[in-house]
Motif scaffolding. Structure first.
Motif: not given
Length: 287
Positions: A107-116
């Motif tokens: 979840d953390f990894a996907e959030s960073l990929v999507s939002n950074l």
């Protein structure tokens, strides 16, 4: 009939850090307009603190129903940045995201990929060094392209002007700039003072990573004087054992220290886990 809540000129908007136990003590998060130096030992948790904040905020932006779970009771009342920007000088987007995927949950990894909004300045950073350009070429999209004649500092300022307003900005890391032979230290200090001034107008929060002890005391103090707050991340050894513990101290922060003094908190014992990122596991009090 309930009256609407009206903010007065004395109310301070805060952006949650995503570290719930920390936010619960400091009033719900960091005031907008704050430039925060994450000063620490290698592996002390400074970058992990910033990534945890970015990942949790990103998840809440995508899935608002997770707000209480991700940000805790205190953090859920804060405002969320409109964007999350990540600035790197010597490391590529793929390199950093690979580490994130190995270190944190999906979840953390996907959030960073999507939002950074990731900006890699490595081509500018290594331009006048022995590192060949073929080593710094990346597949980064031209979304944030800079003029070829611009230098590193000019390109950085242009990027911030376009992307920093109402944003959470992670600078990884100031260490790269202060050790560079092609960047004057005085220019770095001036840049930090300029960012500190503009952050108030932008309504942003900046996390600026710096390795402790990389500069002499005088120069490190000049950097500290150019930011609003300093969070210090430190390894401590236990006596007569090989065990170590990470600690977080608030070394400087006018809007945060009164809360800590009221609670008589000296430091926070911390832990970094794959499931929760950067976590406060205990608060150590004075007396």
């Amino acid at each position: 009939m309930r009256c609407p809540v009206i903010m007065s000129e004395w109310d301070v908007q805060r952006i949650p850090t995503g570290v719930a136990d920390f936010d619960s003590i400091i009033g719900g998060g960091l005031p907008t307009g704050s430039v925060v130096l994450l000063l620490g030992d290698v592996g002390g948790g400074g970058l992990e603190f910033a990534l945890t904040s970015a990942a949790k905020i990103g998840i809440v932006k995508e899935f608002p129903e997770t707000r209480s779970f991700m940000l805790g009771h205190a953090g859920k009342a804060g405002i969320l940045p409109e964007t999350i920007s990540y600035i790197a000088f010597s490391r590529s987007r793929d390199d950093i995201l690979r580490e994130v995927k190995i270190s944190f949950n999906r979840d953390f990894a996907e959030s960073l990929v999507s939002n950074l909004r990731f900006k890699d300045f490595s081509k500018d950073y290594f331009m006048r060094t022995v590192v060949p350009s073929s080593w710094t070429d990346s597949d980064e999209a031209a979304l944030f392209s800079e003029k070829k004649q611009d230098g590193l500092m000019e390109s950085l300022v242009n990027f911030l002007d376009a992307n920093a307003p109402k944003s959470l900005v992670i600078v990884d890391s100031l260490t790269d700039l202060v050790v560079s032979d092609t960047v004057k230290f005085e220019d770095v200090v001036s840049l930090m003072k300029g960012i500190q001034r503009m952050a108030k107008k932008w309504g942003s929060v900046f996390y600026v990573v710096l390795t402790d002890g990389i500069l002499d005391n005088r120069r490190q103090q000049m950097i500290i004087d150019s930011v609003d707050g300093v969070l210090k991340f430190e390894w401590a050894k236990f006596h007569h054992t090989s065990k170590r513990q990470r600690y977080l101290y608030v070394e400087k922060f006018m809007s945060v220290l009164p809360h800590l003094d009221q609670e008589r908190i000296a430091r926070f014992a911390t832990l970094i886990t794959s499931q929760s990122g950067f976590v406060v596991i205990n608060t150590e009090r004075v007396g």
